[in-house]
Design a protein around this motif. Sequence first.
Motif, short mmCIF file in Angstrom:
data_model
loop_
_atom_site.label_atom_id
_atom_site.label_comp_id
_atom_site.label_asym_id
_atom_site.label_seq_id
_atom_site.Cartn_x
_atom_site.Cartn_y
_atom_site.Cartn_z
N ILE A 128 -15.09 24.86 -0.89
CA ILE A 128 -16.16 25.13 -1.84
C ILE A 128 -16.80 26.49 -1.54
O ILE A 128 -17.09 27.28 -2.45
N ALA A 129 -17.01 26.77 -0.25
CA ALA A 129 -17.59 28.06 0.13
C ALA A 129 -16.67 29.21 -0.25
O ALA A 129 -17.12 30.26 -0.73
N ASP A 130 -15.36 29.04 -0.05
CA ASP A 130 -14.39 30.08 -0.44
C ASP A 130 -14.42 30.31 -1.95
O ASP A 130 -14.36 31.46 -2.42
N ALA A 131 -14.52 29.22 -2.71
CA ALA A 131 -14.59 29.37 -4.17
C ALA A 131 -15.87 30.07 -4.59
O ALA A 131 -15.88 30.88 -5.53
N ALA A 132 -16.97 29.78 -3.91
CA ALA A 132 -18.24 30.44 -4.23
C ALA A 132 -18.16 31.93 -3.93
O ALA A 132 -18.66 32.76 -4.70
N ARG A 133 -17.53 32.30 -2.81
CA ARG A 133 -17.37 33.72 -2.49
C ARG A 133 -16.47 34.41 -3.52
O ARG A 133 -16.73 35.55 -3.92
N THR A 134 -15.42 33.72 -3.96
CA THR A 134 -14.56 34.29 -4.99
C THR A 134 -15.32 34.51 -6.29
O THR A 134 -15.17 35.55 -6.95
N ALA A 135 -16.17 33.54 -6.65
CA ALA A 135 -16.96 33.67 -7.88
C ALA A 135 -17.98 34.80 -7.75
O ALA A 135 -18.24 35.53 -8.70
N SER A 136 -18.58 34.94 -6.56
CA SER A 136 -19.58 36.00 -6.38
C SER A 136 -18.94 37.38 -6.45
O SER A 136 -19.64 38.36 -6.73
N ALA A 137 -17.62 37.46 -6.22
CA ALA A 137 -16.92 38.74 -6.34
C ALA A 137 -16.57 39.07 -7.78
O ALA A 137 -16.02 40.14 -8.05
N GLY A 138 -16.85 38.16 -8.71
CA GLY A 138 -16.62 38.42 -10.13
C GLY A 138 -15.50 37.62 -10.75
O GLY A 138 -15.30 37.68 -11.96
N SER A 139 -14.72 36.88 -9.96
CA SER A 139 -13.62 36.08 -10.49
C SER A 139 -14.10 34.67 -10.75
O SER A 139 -14.46 33.93 -9.82
N LEU A 140 -14.12 34.27 -12.02
CA LEU A 140 -14.62 32.95 -12.40
C LEU A 140 -13.49 32.00 -12.80
O LEU A 140 -13.77 30.87 -13.22
#
Length: 396
Positions: A114-126
Amino acid sequence: MGVSIAGTNAVAMDRRPGLSARLKLTLSYAGFLLLGGGLLLAVVWVFVLRWMRDVDAGAIQRRFGVVIVLGPDRSELQRGFYPAAAAAMGFLLLFGLAGGWLLAGRMLAPLTRIADAARTASAGSLSHRIRLRGRRDEFRELADVFDAMLEQLESHVAEQQRFAANASHELRTPLAISQTLLDTARNDPAQDQGEVLERLNTVNTRAIDLTEALLLLSRMDRKSFTRDAVDLSLIAEEAAETLLPLAEQRRITLDVTGERTHALGSAELVLRLVTNLVQNAIVHNLPDGGTVTVHTGSLHGASVLRVENTGQPVPPELVPTLTEPFQRGTQRARTDEHAGVGLGLAIVHSIVRAHDGTLDLTPRPTGGLIVTVRLPGEHAGAPEPAPSPGGPGTIR
């Protein structure tokens, strides 16, 4: 209008480094294991060693010249017990740390994803999704909620980007036309200035209408308006009276029927909603002899507005796109003075959504459309609107 994701890290709190959740859980597991081992040793001490007594004269008997000890020596038992207890506690500590580390890692693995997905989303990839497998628990429920949030956010960002691109395109058109007219007038002084001014006025009016529509959509997203009790039937009559000349010009019969029904919302926005629906129903109708029916009523505590018109058949697959911005649909784009800016039903949808209502579009079998709007009814604490001098009637 857009949603910025990349700048999220800039507002992160500056925290001092601390122990990880996995290490905390490991220490907790090891601590509880040591506590359990200590309690077990205490039980051994209390219920076993307490019955042991030191060797004294009464515990030694001599028989046939042989010394017989009738009980164990407590001091010797203690000397053997303490090293064994220390070794057992050391083993429990190592076992608790190793086992706790492995168990904590296994339990926190979903949280890491979940944390990895949140970091990916914060980088702009949704587009990334967690999709945890297994039976439902706290972590999987959190992952499912996070996936749903990412899906909605991705859809919203895509919609906003598409809206911004379409809005830029629509605004560029009148500006380009205005520039062309000005250049033509500058290069050809003999051209009729009155005609140029009239065309510039038409183009400028369209640009103003589009800008106001965009601002209204932005206002709907913020829901920054006051809710009062409004009479939906009176608003329907007002909208019909305003658009009656347009209906007569197109030889459209315009009927307003129904009963008084009080909705909770903004009178200005609800009027804009009804006006857009009635105007669309008039413009997108038969060339001659069409009808538009506006009906108001109450159903299950909600205020209901239904606008029905004749016209060309609407394909069912086209209906979901009608409320998207700048989507006029097949055979719906017009070039006359009532062409609009492609935001009529988009504004209606935004107003309905801002009022916590529902919008339903249903094609008529013989052609045309039935639009049903349900708005929250007036609650007990809302002010009573002023009585109407006359009830809803028929306008032709």
